[in-house]
Design a protein around this motif. Structure first.
Motif, PDB file in Angstrom:
ATOM      1  N   ILE A 159       0.884  -1.159   0.000  1.00 28.77           N
ATOM      2  CA  ILE A 159       0.000   0.000   0.000  1.00 28.77           C
ATOM      3  C   ILE A 159       0.924   1.212   0.000  1.00 28.77           C
ATOM      4  CG2 ILE A 159      -1.868   1.208   1.217  1.00 28.77           C
ATOM      5  CD1 ILE A 159      -2.231  -1.481   2.830  1.00 28.77           C
ATOM      6  N   GLU A 160       0.891   1.972  -1.088  1.00 30.45           N
ATOM      7  CA  GLU A 160       1.846   3.072  -1.208  1.00 30.45           C
ATOM      8  C   GLU A 160       1.136   4.421  -1.256  1.00 30.45           C
ATOM      9  OE1 GLU A 160       4.904   2.039  -4.488  1.00 30.45           O
ATOM     10  OE2 GLU A 160       3.150   0.807  -4.869  1.00 30.45           O
ATOM     11  N   THR A 161       1.760   5.421  -0.641  1.00 27.63           N
ATOM     12  CA  THR A 161       1.329   6.791  -0.864  1.00 27.63           C
ATOM     13  C   THR A 161       2.224   7.361  -1.961  1.00 27.63           C
ATOM     14  OG1 THR A 161       0.704   6.990   1.451  1.00 27.63           O
ATOM     15  CG2 THR A 161       0.943   9.045   0.220  1.00 27.63           C
ATOM     16  N   LEU A 162       1.605   7.885  -3.000  1.00 31.77           N
ATOM     17  CA  LEU A 162       2.363   8.335  -4.169  1.00 31.77           C
ATOM     18  C   LEU A 162       2.848   9.777  -3.977  1.00 31.77           C
ATOM     19  CD1 LEU A 162      -0.073   6.814  -6.809  1.00 31.77           C
ATOM     20  CD2 LEU A 162       2.140   5.898  -6.071  1.00 31.77           C
ATOM     21  N   PRO A 163       3.881  10.154  -4.718  1.00 35.09           N
ATOM     22  CA  PRO A 163       4.420  11.523  -4.586  1.00 35.09           C
ATOM     23  C   PRO A 163       3.355  12.610  -4.797  1.00 35.09           C
ATOM     24  CG  PRO A 163       5.867  10.167  -5.949  1.00 35.09           C
ATOM     25  CD  PRO A 163       4.671   9.340  -5.662  1.00 35.09           C
ATOM     26  N   ASP A 164       2.357  12.326  -5.646  1.00 32.14           N
ATOM     27  CA  ASP A 164       1.316  13.335  -5.898  1.00 32.14           C
ATOM     28  C   ASP A 164       0.245  13.352  -4.811  1.00 32.14           C
ATOM     29  OD1 ASP A 164      -0.230  11.097  -6.344  1.00 32.14           O
ATOM     30  OD2 ASP A 164      -0.682  11.531  -8.444  1.00 32.14           O
ATOM     31  N   GLY A 165       0.375  12.489  -3.805  1.00 32.77           N
ATOM     32  CA  GLY A 165      -0.596  12.462  -2.718  1.00 32.77           C
ATOM     33  C   GLY A 165      -1.664  11.400  -2.885  1.00 32.77           C
ATOM     34  N   GLY A 166      -1.688  10.749  -4.029  1.00 35.38           N
ATOM     35  CA  GLY A 166      -2.634   9.651  -4.230  1.00 35.38           C
ATOM     36  C   GLY A 166      -2.158   8.384  -3.530  1.00 35.38           C
ATOM     37  N   SER A 167      -2.921   7.314  -3.674  1.00 32.39           N
ATOM     38  CA  SER A 167      -2.552   6.034  -3.070  1.00 32.39           C
ATOM     39  C   SER A 167      -2.605   4.937  -4.110  1.00 32.39           C
ATOM     40  CB  SER A 167      -3.508   5.684  -1.925  1.00 32.39           C
ATOM     41  OG  SER A 167      -3.325   6.546  -0.850  1.00 32.39           O
ATOM     42  N   ARG A 168      -1.733   3.954  -3.916  1.00 29.96           N
ATOM     43  CA  ARG A 168      -1.697   2.822  -4.833  1.00 29.96           C
ATOM     44  C   ARG A 168      -1.780   1.544  -4.010  1.00 29.96           C
ATOM     45  NH1 ARG A 168       2.209  -0.264  -7.593  1.00 29.96           N
ATOM     46  NH2 ARG A 168       1.609  -0.705  -9.748  1.00 29.96           N
TER      47      ARG A 168
END
Lengths: 165, 352
Positions: free
Chosen positions: B59-68
């Protein structure tokens, strides 16, 4: 086609050759390892009688292909007691009339042990009932089951009392 | 269950190459697939085990603030991930209202999206089903339709998509990341599942060999965290599929609704985004009149597919109540009965 796999069952590595890829963890436990405490109820993931722990998590063993779980650590009802000393959840089930016919009981107990390890219910009977909804009891011993889990929780974590807030 | 060949894929490339062959099916936890195979509903010749694929369980938080969310993240791990649940509380609530603790511990993110309908006529191999056997007919028509569709259905199929998880995801503009031998592509979740039309056997946009590797939430999805709920009406308090469910998310600004998201579950063969309801809410005060108008707008195209006209009014009420709960604010902790209409919350009317 034969598939060699290893399952670590209650701490003991079991080397098996599966002749048929269709075997579930439940099938292997009961038919190959003679661990018949784990029950085959619906065999479709609806009743919870087949609940065991894989990698420390409670799952329905009837919906887990053995071949896909090569190397997995499995805990069954046979792995709970230490000698004649019952696990606190087993003891609490006896003391609180948490079963009648007993068929669902191994699954109920394995589910309850995991529930206490998950530590999401905080002694709240409603949260316990919700977290146990994957285990059906046709005798309707639900009141005793909830009571047993509450008592086991108190016994296992006496410090929780008063600290929960 | 039919006999099958078994392959354990060591990489995504290996999996998608093997997945192209006719009769091949990807196996993750198998909580739905094995059930279907045991019932003889599906008979894959070959299972490609994707559970060991590296890197898909994060579960990642992306640099743009989204989540993956990796396709192999288990439902319970996602629901109990503190950061994730704080940012997307309606997603966590939906996950915890689905299935049982045992199933949530096994079932994966990708598998949830790919799960098949629970239409009883699809499961019963003695019944005619156009989805299982194209051209055979649909025994659900004129049959038991309590769990069947009121939106987007056709004469050929009245089934519903059973996922809870997908309902808030579609409301929050989730995107499906798909890998194949041809490379990677992305499809909005809203466009991923196909309505039945005259080809109910085609359920998603996936071609043979295409594999879901992640679900992504855009940065804008987190702005609703203070006012986001999932509400699920079902035939028993726990461990049942939705008769009707709704995800509601609001962003309030100066006493007005600055942004609104509404989606329905249990009403169509896909998680149903109610954009007409969202348009009605925009700029309105978060009150009963606005919620009532939104609920009306969401169901204007609904029609019963059998003896299930009650679901249309039920869906309106579920939307109104979900919006009322969302407006009241996301609770600090999920109620003991997640998404349940029986979860009492002070200040919220029991009948919205």
């Amino acid at each position: 086609m034969a598939f060699p796999i290893t399952l670590i069952v209650n701490g003991t590595p079991q080397h098996l050759v599966l002749e048929d890829a269709r075997a579930t963890i439940l099938d292997v436990l009961r038919e190959r390892l003679d661990l018949t405490g784990t029950k085959k109820g619906c065999d479709r993931g609806q009743c919870g009688a087949c609940t065991v722990h894989i990698g420390g998590r409670r799952i329905n063993s009837c919906l887990a292909l053995a071949i896909s779980h090569d190397g997995a650590e499995i805990r069954t009802i046979e792995g709970l007691a230490v000698g004649d000393a019952l696990h606190p959840v087993q003891q609490a089930f006896i003391e609180n009339d948490a079963f009648q016919c007993g068929f669902c009981t191994p699954g109920q107990i394995m589910s309850a042990v995991a529930l206490l390890e998950e530590a999401q219910t905080d002694g709240d009977p409603e949260r316990i009932r919700e977290a146990m909804s994957g285990n059906l009891c046709r005798c309707g011993a639900y009141a005793g089951i909830t009571e047993a889990i509450l008592k086991a929780e108190q016994r296992m974590q006496p410090s929780v009392q008063g600290e929960a807030a | 269950m039919n006999p099958f060949d078994y392959t354990r894929a060591g990489s995504v490339a290996e999996a998608v190459a093997a997945g192209v062959s006719p009769g091949a099916t990807f196996l993750a936890a198998g909580t739905n697939l094995l059930d279907l195979m045991k019932g003889g509903v599906t008979r894959p010749d070959r299972l490609i085990d994707i559970t060991r694929l590296p890197g898909l369980d994060r579960i990642e938080t992306l640099p743009d603030g989204g989540s993956r969310i990796g396709a192999l993240v288990r439902n319970s791990d996602l629901a109990h991930d503190r950061d994730f649940a704080k940012r997307y509380p309606a997603v966590a609530e939906a996950l915890l209202s689905g299935a049982s603790a045992q199933l949530r511990n096994a079932a994966t993110t990708g598998g949830n999206v790919m799960q098949r309908t629970r239409c009883a006529y699809f499961y019963d191999t003695a019944s005619a089903c156009n989805k299982r056997d194209p051209g055979a007919g649909c025994d659900a028509r004129g049959g038991e339709t309590r769990l069947n569709a009121i939106l987007g259905w056709s004469e050929h199929c009245v089934a519903t998509h059973p996922s809870d998880f997908c309902v808030p995801l579609v409301a929050l503009d989730a995107v499906v990341e798909i890998e194949s031998a041809a490379g990677r592509r992305e499809v909005p979740l809203e466009a991923f599942h196909q309505l039945p039309g005259d080809t109910p056997q085609i359920e998603t946009v996936l071609s043979p060999g295409e594999l879901i590797v992640a679900i992504r939430l855009p940065p804008a999805a987190a702005v609703f965290s203070g006012h986001a709920r999932y509400l699920k009406v079902r035939d028993r308090t726990s461990y049942a599929f939705a008769v009707v469910s709704a995800a509601a998310a609001l962003r309030l600004e100066g006493g007005r609704i600055a942004e609104a998201r509404v989606a329905l579950g249990g009403v169509a063969l896909k998680p149903w985004r109610a954009r007409a309801a969202e348009a009605v809410l925009l700029g309105a005060a978060p009150d009963e009149a606005a919620f009532r108008a939104a609920a009306e707008a969401a169901l204007t195209e609904a029609r019963p597919s059998g003896d299930n006209a009650f679901k249309i009014e039920l869906a309106r009420r579920v939307i109104r109540r979900a919006l009322t709960l969302a407006a009241a604010g996301t609770p600090d902790r999920l109620p003991a009965l997640p998404a349940s209409p029986f979860a009492v919350q002070s200040g919220v009317p029991a009948y919205a």
